[in-house]
Scaffold this active site. Structure first.
Site, mmCIF file in Angstrom:
data_model
loop_
_atom_site.group_PDB
_atom_site.id
_atom_site.type_symbol
_atom_site.label_atom_id
_atom_site.label_comp_id
_atom_site.label_asym_id
_atom_site.label_seq_id
_atom_site.Cartn_x
_atom_site.Cartn_y
_atom_site.Cartn_z
ATOM 1 N N LYS A 39 21.960 -23.909 -7.999
ATOM 2 C CA LYS A 39 20.931 -24.572 -8.797
ATOM 3 C C LYS A 39 19.821 -23.575 -9.148
ATOM 4 O O LYS A 39 19.377 -22.803 -8.307
ATOM 5 C CB LYS A 39 20.342 -25.751 -8.022
ATOM 6 C CG LYS A 39 19.495 -26.692 -8.863
ATOM 7 C CD LYS A 39 19.178 -27.961 -8.047
ATOM 8 C CE LYS A 39 18.504 -29.021 -8.899
ATOM 9 N NZ LYS A 39 17.131 -28.626 -9.282
ATOM 10 N N GLU A 83 6.779 -24.591 -13.724
ATOM 11 C CA GLU A 83 6.123 -25.390 -12.698
ATOM 12 C C GLU A 83 4.840 -24.729 -12.203
ATOM 13 O O GLU A 83 3.806 -25.387 -12.010
ATOM 14 C CB GLU A 83 7.092 -25.623 -11.539
ATOM 15 C CG GLU A 83 8.249 -26.536 -11.925
ATOM 16 C CD GLU A 83 9.426 -26.474 -10.949
ATOM 17 O OE1 GLU A 83 9.301 -25.787 -9.914
ATOM 18 O OE2 GLU A 83 10.459 -27.099 -11.245
#
Length: 460
Positions: free
Chosen positions: A320, A327
């Site tokens: 992932k 962010e």
């Protein structure tokens, strides 16, 4: 630890023998053990620039000897260079006028100056010499403006320029890649990826202009106002002469404010500048969010662009990759929004002749400037520069879009076009199939009228 005895108007106090500060700094250390956030060193360096300029001007006015002036100037140069950082321990959360930080600089400057002239008959005093013709009430806001303007000019503006260049390069590179537009998080008519990025690029351009315009107000300095704005104990020429000397030292066109009463009690200039920083934060929040949405997936999201895979994204899900730069930058923006609220409230608390929220105002402005500079630089280098289109996905979304039907409005009208789109969606047909099935137009007409390349208004 070894100590030495220092004295002030309150009495005697023990100070660590290896530190250059004096009694008032030590009292502040003992009385304000509040958090760990030190007064920003940028403010200390701004103070040192000011003390250096003041010493030169006081010497020119015949108030300070050659020996004292030279020693103060040399000590200030050491502070500005960062050599003496360890001697400035005070926290943000202190007296609201910043008096103790002013005295911290006065004491360290005097101590270091006296080391330099120890064989002389003269002694540099922190109040009488380093603080001559000054008050904390005009020096602290002056140091605030020096620090803020310098950080914006030297740290933030170059980062914005580089980020703008990155976006400009991507805009040109992707100007012919037709993709589906989105409004209200719903499919809309097409545009190009370059056009989409041009919106981001213009955000940064406009933010730079607003920042340039607003930061000019920081060039107004409170110096010369002394205690309440009247200039008591200062030569009437002092403020203008110091501002001129500061311009020589920094290259920035500082001036002594024409109304010192305003300069001591109001921080509307910083509120205005931080408003531009908040606008920039809003823009980069939007850009960062667009990037992470467009790169979402890789198989269950939008996935129209790819971004660099900088680190593993999960401690449990192998392979992932997360949009971590987006962010980080959006968290930076959130902090800037919070800082703006604090600055606005703090600036409203100018009671009578003095605002006494100065340390928290400059702490927040400098933090916002630093966070935006670092955050945008990181996002640019580690994400934006590596953005690439996922052409296969982009083309698929364009071909499936129902909003291409908008191009039929001039030919068959809004309501018939809407009927075609609804039929295609309800029955799972392609837009072309639903259009031809409707009987409102032929296959040949569809191919002529529905051309995404004609819908993007691309100016060559």
């Amino acid at each position: 630890m070894d100590y030495r005895t220092e004295r002030d108007t309150i009495g005697e106090i023990q100070v660590p023998a290896d530190k250059f500060w004096g009694a008032q700094t030590q009292r502040s250390r003992q009385n304000f053990k509040i958090s760990h956030e030190r007064m920003p060193l940028e403010v200390t360096y701004g103070f040192a620039q000011l003390k250096k300029a003041a010493a030169i001007v006081n010497h020119e006015l015949g108030k300070l000897s050659d020996t004292k002036k030279d020693a103060i100037v040399k000590a200030c140069d050491e502070i500005i260079s960062g050599m003496l950082d360890e001697h400035f321990p005070l926290v943000v959360w202190q007296t609201g006028s910043g008096t103790q930080s002013n005295m911290n600089v006065n004491e360290v400057t005097a101590y270091r100056a006296n080391q330099m002239i120890k064989d002389s008959d003269e002694t540099v005093h922190p109040n009488d010499d380093v603080n001559m013709s000054q008050s904390s009430n005009d020096t602290f806001p002056t140091a605030m403006h020096i620090a803020a303007y310098k950080e914006i000019q030297e740290k933030l503006k170059p980062v914005l320029q580089q980020f703008q260049e990155t976006l400009n390069e991507k805009e040109k590179k992707f100007i012919d890649i037709i993709k589906i537009g989105r409004t209200h998080l719903q499919d809309a008519t097409p545009l190009t990826l370059g056009q989409e990025i041009s919106g981001w690029r213009t955000m940064i351009e406009r933010s730079q202009k607003m920042l340039n315009e607003s930061s000019k107000h920081l060039l107004n300095l409170a110096i010369g106002g002394t205690a309440v704005g009247t200039g008591i104990n200062a030569d009437p020429r002092f403020g203008d002469m110091v501002a001129g000397q500061l311009e020589k030292q920094t290259g920035f066109s500082f001036v002594s404010s024409d109304n010192k009463f305003h300069a001591l009690t109001s921080h509307d200039e910083i509120v205005h500048v931080h408003g531009a920083l908040k606008a920039l934060a809003a823009d980069v929040m939007k850009i960062a969010n667009d990037v992470r949405w467009l790169a979402s997936g890789p198989r269950s999201g939008i996935g129209e662009i790819t971004i660099p895979a900088n680190e593993p994204g999960s401690s449990i899900m192998p392979g992932k990759v997360n949009p971590t730069q987006s962010e980080a930058l959006t968290m930076v923006s959130a902090q800037v929004f919070g800082n703006d609220a604090v600055i606005g409230f703090a600036a409203s608390q100018g009671n009578f002749e003095l605002n006494v929220f100065k340390p928290v105002i400059i702490h927040n402005l400098l933090q916002s400037t630093r966070l935006l500079a670092d955050g945008i630089k990181s996002f640019d280098e580690n994400c934006a520069q590596g953005i690439e289109p996922n052409n296969e996905v982009i083309e698929e979304f364009v071909s499936r879009s129902l909003m291409l039907v908008t191009a039929l409005n001039p030919h068959i009208g809004y309501e018939k076009a809407a009927q075609i789109a609804k039929t295609a969606h309800k029955e799972g047909l392609t837009l072309k199939e639903a259009a031809v099935q409707s009987g409102y137009l032929s296959e040949e007409q569809y191919d002529e009228w529905i051309d995404p390349a004609k819908m993007v208004n691309l100016k060559k």
